[in-house]
Design a protein around this motif. Sequence first.
Motif, short mmCIF file in Angstrom:
data_model
loop_
_atom_site.label_atom_id
_atom_site.label_comp_id
_atom_site.label_asym_id
_atom_site.label_seq_id
_atom_site.Cartn_x
_atom_site.Cartn_y
_atom_site.Cartn_z
N HIS A 427 0.83 -1.20 0.00
CA HIS A 427 0.00 0.00 0.00
C HIS A 427 0.87 1.25 0.00
O HIS A 427 0.72 2.14 -0.85
CB HIS A 427 -0.92 -0.04 1.23
CG HIS A 427 -1.80 1.15 1.39
ND1 HIS A 427 -3.15 1.12 1.14
CD2 HIS A 427 -1.53 2.43 1.76
CE1 HIS A 427 -3.66 2.32 1.36
NE2 HIS A 427 -2.69 3.13 1.75
N GLU A 428 1.81 1.30 0.93
CA GLU A 428 2.64 2.50 1.03
C GLU A 428 3.52 2.69 -0.20
O GLU A 428 3.68 3.80 -0.70
CB GLU A 428 3.51 2.45 2.30
CG GLU A 428 2.74 2.50 3.61
CD GLU A 428 1.73 3.64 3.68
OE1 GLU A 428 1.98 4.70 3.07
OE2 GLU A 428 0.68 3.46 4.33
N HIS A 431 1.61 4.29 -2.96
CA HIS A 431 1.60 5.76 -2.90
C HIS A 431 2.91 6.32 -3.46
O HIS A 431 2.93 7.21 -4.31
CB HIS A 431 1.51 6.24 -1.45
CG HIS A 431 0.16 6.09 -0.82
ND1 HIS A 431 -0.98 6.60 -1.36
CD2 HIS A 431 -0.21 5.50 0.35
CE1 HIS A 431 -2.01 6.34 -0.56
NE2 HIS A 431 -1.57 5.66 0.49
N ASP A 504 -7.14 7.86 2.92
CA ASP A 504 -6.80 8.24 1.55
C ASP A 504 -8.05 8.61 0.78
O ASP A 504 -8.09 9.62 0.07
CB ASP A 504 -6.13 7.07 0.82
CG ASP A 504 -4.84 6.64 1.48
OD1 ASP A 504 -4.21 7.50 2.15
OD2 ASP A 504 -4.46 5.47 1.34
ZN ZN Z 1 -2.66 5.15 2.14
#
Ligand code: ZN
Length: 626
Positions: A427-428, A431, A504
Amino acid sequence: MFNNKKFNRNKLRYFIYYGLLAAMIIFIANEYMSGLKSQHIKYSDFINDINQNKISEVQISRDKLIIIPKSQDETDRGKVLYTERIEDPNLIEKLNNAKIQYGGVPQENTVLKGFFVNWVLPFIIIAFLLQLFLGKLNKKMGSGVMSFGKNTAKIYAENETGVNFKDVAGQEEAKESLVEIVDFLHNSQRYVDIGARLPKGALLVGPPGTGKTLLAKAVAGEAKVPFFSISGSAFVEMFVGMGAARVRDLFQQAQEKAPCIVFIDEIDAIGKSRDGNIAGNDEREQTLNQLLAEMDGFDSSRGVVILAATNRPEVLDKALLRPGRFDRRVIVDRPDLKGREDILKVHIKGVKVSPDVDLNDIAKATPGAVGADLANIINEAALRAVKNHRVEVRQEDLEEAVEVIVAGKEKKDRILSPGEKQQVAFHEVGHALVAALLKHTDPVHKITIVPRTMGALGYTMQLPEEEKYLNTKEEMMDQICVMLGGRSAEEVRFNSISTGASNDIERATRVARSMVTMYGMTERFDMMGLESIQNKYLDGRPIQNYSAETASIIDEETLKIIRKSHEKSKTILKDNMELLVIISKKLIEKETLMGDEFMGIIREYKEKKDGGASDSEALLPDSHNI
Ligand code: ZN
Ligand code: ADP
Ligand code: MG
């Protein structure tokens, strides 16, 4: 506290209230106590008692006989009986016969001592306790329920604030407009001589924590005049009329001490517009009227300047803002990059730092932070240094402090399962990778999967290279892509999604929506203003200026932007799946990746690819514009 030597009427009244109250309590207590200590009996019973030899001593006073019985059991001890003195010529003889001691009431000092013990001492004690108790109560309730006439309670007067303009950093414009007031306080005569109408007041406007209170104090400090401050909410009293009385009091005090500065903090508490609320608040209205009257009434040539602070200027009553009242507005806004660095410098004074400390870096890492945040960061850093048994603050302490302020403390004890760790890592990196591969985005500063107390299981920190005052449409679109990049990575990698993207989603939606409603960035609505921000300085809710039908179209348009961005970031990540996997593995291994490490991996990968086939198309920054 208030340093007013004059024993004014209020104080006298206050004194009398407490005095009467204490006297009443003591009187009742004395009555009760003497009831406990002595008990009335009939004369005949007394004679009976003599005959039954129950009495040890009798004290004869002018109108009564005080009888001290032989103590028979424990409970009776100390209890005294009395009876009225009746003409009884045989009394002495009876006492003699019964061999009972008798005499007058022992006289030495008793009256004085009794008075002292029964009255003066309790009076002092009770007055003290009342003071303590009510004082506490007042503080607790914010405004005094019982502070009869205690108008000066919340006025703070300082002869020397000890704050100067140099203590306030990064507010150059604000300081500039206040310099004039300082000068005016210094040389009011010069202004009077030339016939200038002197400024009566200035309103400091800006978000919380930007230094409004500090600036007001600094003005007093620079001008070397006394500083009277009171918070707007202190005027709003439980008893109707008290607020107005306080205003009167405040101005009276100030005029006696002129030249001086009167500072009303959080003036919106009383200065709210009078029209518009149907219910109305009589007390507040009265207070406001009194304030307006006082501002008109006092003679500014004597050198009283009124400063007030608010973060909600739009709710203030227009009457407060017209010429002759708060006719000047001083904007105290969030500091820019340079301002933040200066504020950090002010607060780092007196803190021991190691040579590696670079405040410019910290300033860069804290866009949007206000003075109070920055002061807090320095302090957190110092605390961390102490915790780690060091005698000076290092850059890492400051960096950690920034993160603590932004994301909460590290939660080392929260153990993620390997599966969760994978999910969070991808996930990170999602980004970060989208940010790195899109053109109009800020560089990645740090990626981490160390959980923080404020709920984040991991986060990606981006830092702008320079302070931005404008955002283009492209930048906003790319920002949304980056925000959605986390979820997109989960999708393209695991084909399953988690709850980890809620924040988010919220942020992305907010940006997308503002593009539609406020910034005229859609074709559908062209440059139509649909929402306006009501409260600029607090993160206020927007006011909606559209019909119900339009609302659903706005939702559609917002959704369009989000869909488009979501697809875009998924495409980017699919095309760079290999890289996504490599970096995520690295992140799981190291838990934290700094920006240059991260970029290094990308560069390395790209070079390797370039060495082989020329399939590096996907890595070119601008290759995914839709
Ligand atoms: Zn996030
Ligand atoms: P406000 O009244 O605007 O809410 P304050 O004046 O109470 O903010 O600021 C709170 C604290 O933050 C101050 O005591 C000071 O330590 C710090 N601070 C805020 N702004 C500044 C600034 N411009 N320069 C230095 N310190 C600041
Ligand atoms: Mg303040």
